[in-house]
Design a protein around this motif. Structure first.
Motif, PDB file in Angstrom:
ATOM      1  N   ILE A 255       0.840  -1.204   0.000  1.00 49.89           N
ATOM      2  CA  ILE A 255       0.000   0.000   0.000  1.00 49.89           C
ATOM      3  C   ILE A 255       0.875   1.255   0.000  1.00 49.89           C
ATOM      4  CG2 ILE A 255      -1.622   1.344   1.386  1.00 49.89           C
ATOM      5  CD1 ILE A 255      -2.909  -1.310   2.221  1.00 49.89           C
ATOM      6  N   ASP A 256       1.961   1.228   0.795  1.00 51.00           N
ATOM      7  CA  ASP A 256       2.872   2.374   0.834  1.00 51.00           C
ATOM      8  C   ASP A 256       3.519   2.599  -0.534  1.00 51.00           C
ATOM      9  OD1 ASP A 256       2.308   2.718   3.494  1.00 51.00           O
ATOM     10  OD2 ASP A 256       4.135   1.724   4.214  1.00 51.00           O
ATOM     11  N   LEU A 257       3.956   1.512  -1.167  1.00 51.32           N
ATOM     12  CA  LEU A 257       4.585   1.628  -2.481  1.00 51.32           C
ATOM     13  C   LEU A 257       3.610   2.204  -3.500  1.00 51.32           C
ATOM     14  CD1 LEU A 257       6.745   1.085  -4.628  1.00 51.32           C
ATOM     15  CD2 LEU A 257       5.950  -1.276  -4.731  1.00 51.32           C
ATOM     16  N   GLU A 258       2.397   1.693  -3.500  1.00 47.37           N
ATOM     17  CA  GLU A 258       1.421   2.154  -4.484  1.00 47.37           C
ATOM     18  C   GLU A 258       0.963   3.577  -4.224  1.00 47.37           C
ATOM     19  OE1 GLU A 258      -0.328  -2.229  -5.731  1.00 47.37           O
ATOM     20  OE2 GLU A 258      -1.569  -0.899  -4.521  1.00 47.37           O
ATOM     21  N   GLY A 259       1.168   4.062  -3.006  1.00 42.28           N
ATOM     22  CA  GLY A 259       0.892   5.471  -2.731  1.00 42.28           C
ATOM     23  C   GLY A 259       1.764   6.371  -3.585  1.00 42.28           C
ATOM     24  N   GLN A 260       2.980   5.899  -3.896  1.00 40.44           N
ATOM     25  CA  GLN A 260       3.858   6.677  -4.771  1.00 40.44           C
ATOM     26  C   GLN A 260       3.269   6.781  -6.177  1.00 40.44           C
ATOM     27  OE1 GLN A 260       7.880   5.296  -4.837  1.00 40.44           O
ATOM     28  NE2 GLN A 260       8.178   5.468  -2.639  1.00 40.44           N
ATOM     29  N   TYR A 261       2.706   5.683  -6.665  1.00 41.45           N
ATOM     30  CA  TYR A 261       2.083   5.708  -7.986  1.00 41.45           C
ATOM     31  C   TYR A 261       0.908   6.676  -8.016  1.00 41.45           C
ATOM     32  CZ  TYR A 261       4.789   1.613  -9.436  1.00 41.45           C
ATOM     33  OH  TYR A 261       5.801   0.757  -9.768  1.00 41.45           O
ATOM     34  N   ALA A 262       0.126   6.698  -6.933  1.00 37.50           N
ATOM     35  CA  ALA A 262      -1.022   7.606  -6.866  1.00 37.50           C
ATOM     36  C   ALA A 262      -0.559   9.062  -6.878  1.00 37.50           C
ATOM     37  CB  ALA A 262      -1.836   7.316  -5.612  1.00 37.50           C
ATOM     38  N   ARG A 263       0.522   9.327  -6.143  1.00 35.91           N
ATOM     39  CA  ARG A 263       1.044  10.700  -6.110  1.00 35.91           C
ATOM     40  C   ARG A 263       1.608  11.106  -7.473  1.00 35.91           C
ATOM     41  NH1 ARG A 263       2.495   8.780  -0.976  1.00 35.91           N
ATOM     42  NH2 ARG A 263       4.595   8.176  -1.642  1.00 35.91           N
ATOM     43  N   GLN A 264       2.289  10.170  -8.137  1.00 36.07           N
ATOM     44  CA  GLN A 264       2.814  10.461  -9.470  1.00 36.07           C
ATOM     45  C   GLN A 264       1.681  10.736 -10.454  1.00 36.07           C
ATOM     46  OE1 GLN A 264       5.143   7.005 -10.393  1.00 36.07           O
ATOM     47  NE2 GLN A 264       6.716   7.442  -8.864  1.00 36.07           N
ATOM     48  N   SER A 265       0.613   9.946 -10.353  1.00 37.01           N
ATOM     49  CA  SER A 265      -0.528  10.125 -11.245  1.00 37.01           C
ATOM     50  C   SER A 265      -1.178  11.487 -11.009  1.00 37.01           C
ATOM     51  CB  SER A 265      -1.544   9.010 -11.017  1.00 37.01           C
ATOM     52  OG  SER A 265      -2.707   9.201 -11.806  1.00 37.01           O
ATOM     53  N   GLN A 266      -1.328  11.867  -9.734  1.00 35.25           N
ATOM     54  CA  GLN A 266      -1.948  13.154  -9.413  1.00 35.25           C
ATOM     55  C   GLN A 266      -1.070  14.305  -9.883  1.00 35.25           C
ATOM     56  OE1 GLN A 266      -5.085  13.663  -8.149  1.00 35.25           O
ATOM     57  NE2 GLN A 266      -4.617  15.772  -8.757  1.00 35.25           N
ATOM     58  N   ALA A 267       0.254  14.160  -9.711  1.00 38.87           N
ATOM     59  CA  ALA A 267       1.165  15.220 -10.154  1.00 38.87           C
ATOM     60  C   ALA A 267       1.074  15.403 -11.665  1.00 38.87           C
ATOM     61  CB  ALA A 267       2.598  14.874  -9.750  1.00 38.87           C
ATOM     62  N   GLY A 268       0.934  14.282 -12.395  1.00 40.58           N
ATOM     63  CA  GLY A 268       0.785  14.367 -13.845  1.00 40.58           C
ATOM     64  C   GLY A 268      -0.493  15.083 -14.233  1.00 40.58           C
ATOM     65  N   LYS A 269      -1.596  14.784 -13.516  1.00 36.57           N
ATOM     66  CA  LYS A 269      -2.865  15.448 -13.794  1.00 36.57           C
ATOM     67  C   LYS A 269      -2.768  16.939 -13.516  1.00 36.57           C
ATOM     68  CE  LYS A 269      -5.754  11.408 -12.759  1.00 36.57           C
ATOM     69  NZ  LYS A 269      -6.767  10.837 -11.825  1.00 36.57           N
ATOM     70  N   ASP A 270      -2.096  17.301 -12.403  1.00 37.33           N
ATOM     71  CA  ASP A 270      -1.958  18.721 -12.050  1.00 37.33           C
ATOM     72  C   ASP A 270      -1.152  19.456 -13.111  1.00 37.33           C
ATOM     73  OD1 ASP A 270      -3.350  18.204  -9.747  1.00 37.33           O
ATOM     74  OD2 ASP A 270      -1.589  18.111  -8.450  1.00 37.33           O
ATOM     75  N   THR A 271      -0.100  18.776 -13.618  1.00 43.56           N
ATOM     76  CA  THR A 271       0.739  19.409 -14.644  1.00 43.56           C
ATOM     77  C   THR A 271      -0.045  19.635 -15.930  1.00 43.56           C
ATOM     78  OG1 THR A 271       2.743  18.382 -13.749  1.00 43.56           O
ATOM     79  CG2 THR A 271       2.837  19.149 -16.023  1.00 43.56           C
ATOM     80  N   ARG A 272      -0.847  18.626 -16.324  1.00 40.97           N
ATOM     81  CA  ARG A 272      -1.647  18.766 -17.547  1.00 40.97           C
ATOM     82  C   ARG A 272      -2.711  19.823 -17.376  1.00 40.97           C
ATOM     83  NH1 ARG A 272      -0.962  13.118 -17.324  1.00 40.97           N
ATOM     84  NH2 ARG A 272      -2.995  12.828 -16.316  1.00 40.97           N
ATOM     85  N   HIS A 273      -3.297  19.902 -16.178  1.00 39.14           N
ATOM     86  CA  HIS A 273      -4.330  20.916 -15.916  1.00 39.14           C
ATOM     87  C   HIS A 273      -3.737  22.316 -15.992  1.00 39.14           C
ATOM     88  CE1 HIS A 273      -7.966  22.664 -14.231  1.00 39.14           C
ATOM     89  NE2 HIS A 273      -7.189  23.327 -13.358  1.00 39.14           N
ATOM     90  N   ALA A 274      -2.530  22.484 -15.406  1.00 42.41           N
ATOM     91  CA  ALA A 274      -1.874  23.793 -15.423  1.00 42.41           C
ATOM     92  C   ALA A 274      -1.536  24.192 -16.854  1.00 42.41           C
ATOM     93  CB  ALA A 274      -0.616  23.762 -14.561  1.00 42.41           C
ATOM     94  N   ALA A 275      -1.095  23.221 -17.657  1.00 42.54           N
ATOM     95  CA  ALA A 275      -0.717  23.529 -19.040  1.00 42.54           C
ATOM     96  C   ALA A 275      -1.924  23.920 -19.865  1.00 42.54           C
ATOM     97  CB  ALA A 275      -0.026  22.305 -19.658  1.00 42.54           C
TER      98      ALA A 275
END
Length: 364
Positions: free
Chosen positions: A342-362
């Motif tokens: 669960i801890d490891l997959e939390g990193q994937y969730a954070r990476q996915s959210q960061a990607g969404k935030d970057t696309r939204h900002a762009a």
């Protein structure tokens, strides 16, 4: 890299530089030799693609690696306890020895104290540490097509019956029963949270379980009953594929798996397993959530049973199911493994959210 470790390239450079600042904090495990070392080890350096980096000795041992005799990585923990120092030194000197509690007592140590101390430092007992290393050697000999007697000697067993008993305890059947013509093949896959047994045919993964799971022999027996042609020892392309995907998953490079799966269960159980695979990495669900998702809100207990009957750990992510109050619930591989996944997959969730935030900002 896995959890809080620096990235692979940085750690590999530290290995090349023999950087002693990482001693006791990071260890390198070499796939081609089955050995783990300190990063400051003066031995010849392996290729980068053959290296796994772990944050504890326990993770290396549980993944099936044995300590390097040159840099003695177990000394990191043994410096703090003379009991650990004496026994790890003895194990390093004779890794094929068939240790028993009377051997520990003969060295002047209380077996119950040794169990407690090793669990505290390494997460497993001394006897488990010794047995895992020996069985891994025998298993790999059989996987390469070696004779049972060669596997027995490689595993350090003087008695053929003793080796067959230990092997049967792990895989659910004696190696003498293998014919070489079995349709399914079982092989050992090392992971940062312990060795796993994968059973595949030429294209599909049928079972993936932690080697120390108590239910493994029962699961293999059930699989043998359902699969025509029996289960042998060895690898197919599907085994190599899932091993590669697991390596990428634990190294933060792959949140999803693509190896084709072969399910063995009722239509209801299969519907639960399909629902588990639809849970995004980093997200969790309750049994009642799954029951509603498959259109059976009244079948919460049946969902729990199907979740527990899953034979393809990690890939069919039953670890993503929590109690209704958000607490960790039972997991065949151990709650500590469930938490680490669960801890490891939390990193994937954070990476996915960061990607969404970057696309939204762009786009904004």
């Amino acid at each position: 890299m896995l959890f809080d470790l620096p990235n692979h390239d940085l750690l590999y450079q530290a290995l090349i530089d023999q950087d002693s600042r990482y001693d006791g904090r990071v260890f390198v495990a070499v796939r081609t030799t089955g050995i783990f070392c300190r990063l400051s080890c003066p031995a010849r350096k392996p290729k980068s693609e053959n290296c796994n980096f772990y944050d504890t000795v326990a993770a290396c041992v549980e993944a099936g690696y044995r300590p390097c005799k040159r840099c003695r990585p177990l000394a990191t923990a043994s410096d703090h306890d003379p009991t650990v120092a004496a026994l790890t030194t003895a194990l390093e000197a004779d890794p094929a020895r068939r240790w028993q509690e009377r051997d520990i007592a003969a060295m002047g140590f209380d077996p119950s104290t040794v169990r407690r101390v090793f669990k505290r430092y390494f997460g497993i007992t001394f006897l488990d540490m010794a047995r895992t290393a020996r069985l891994r050697s025998g298993f790999q000999t059989l996987s390469r097509g070696g004779r049972v007697i060669d596997a027995q000697l490689e595993a350090g067993f003087d008695s053929g019956s003793g080796f067959r008993t230990a092997f049967a305890k792990l895989l659910g059947q004696s190696p003498s029963r293998f014919t070489g013509e079995e349709i399914l093949r079982a092989d050992w896959i090392d992971t940062p949270i312990g060795p796993m047994i994968a059973v595949c045919d030429r294209t599909n993964l049928h079972l993936l379980e932690f080697a120390d799971r108590k239910a493994l022999p029962t699961e293999l027996k059930r699989l043998q009953a359902n699969a025509k042609g029996g289960i042998g020892v060895g690898r197919y392309d599907a085994t190599d594929r899932i091993a590669k995907e697991l390596d990428e998953y634990f190294n933060g490079l792959r949140p999803e798996f693509e190896t084709p799966l072969a399910y063995h269960g009722s239509p209801f159980a299969k519907s639960v397993w399909h629902a588990l695979r639809r849970i995004p990495p980093g997200a969790t669900r309750s049994y009642s959530d799954i029951a509603r998702q498959i259109g059976r809100p009244d079948a919460v207990r049946a969902v729990a049973r199907a979740n527990g009957a899953n034979q393809i750990a990690i890939v069919v992510p039953c670890h993503r199911v929590l109690g209704a109050d958000g607490s960790l619930t039972g997991y065949g591989g151990g709650l500590w493994r469930k938490q680490r996944l669960i801890d490891l997959e939390g990193q994937y969730a954070r990476q996915s959210q960061a990607g969404k935030d970057t696309r939204h900002a762009a786009s904004g």
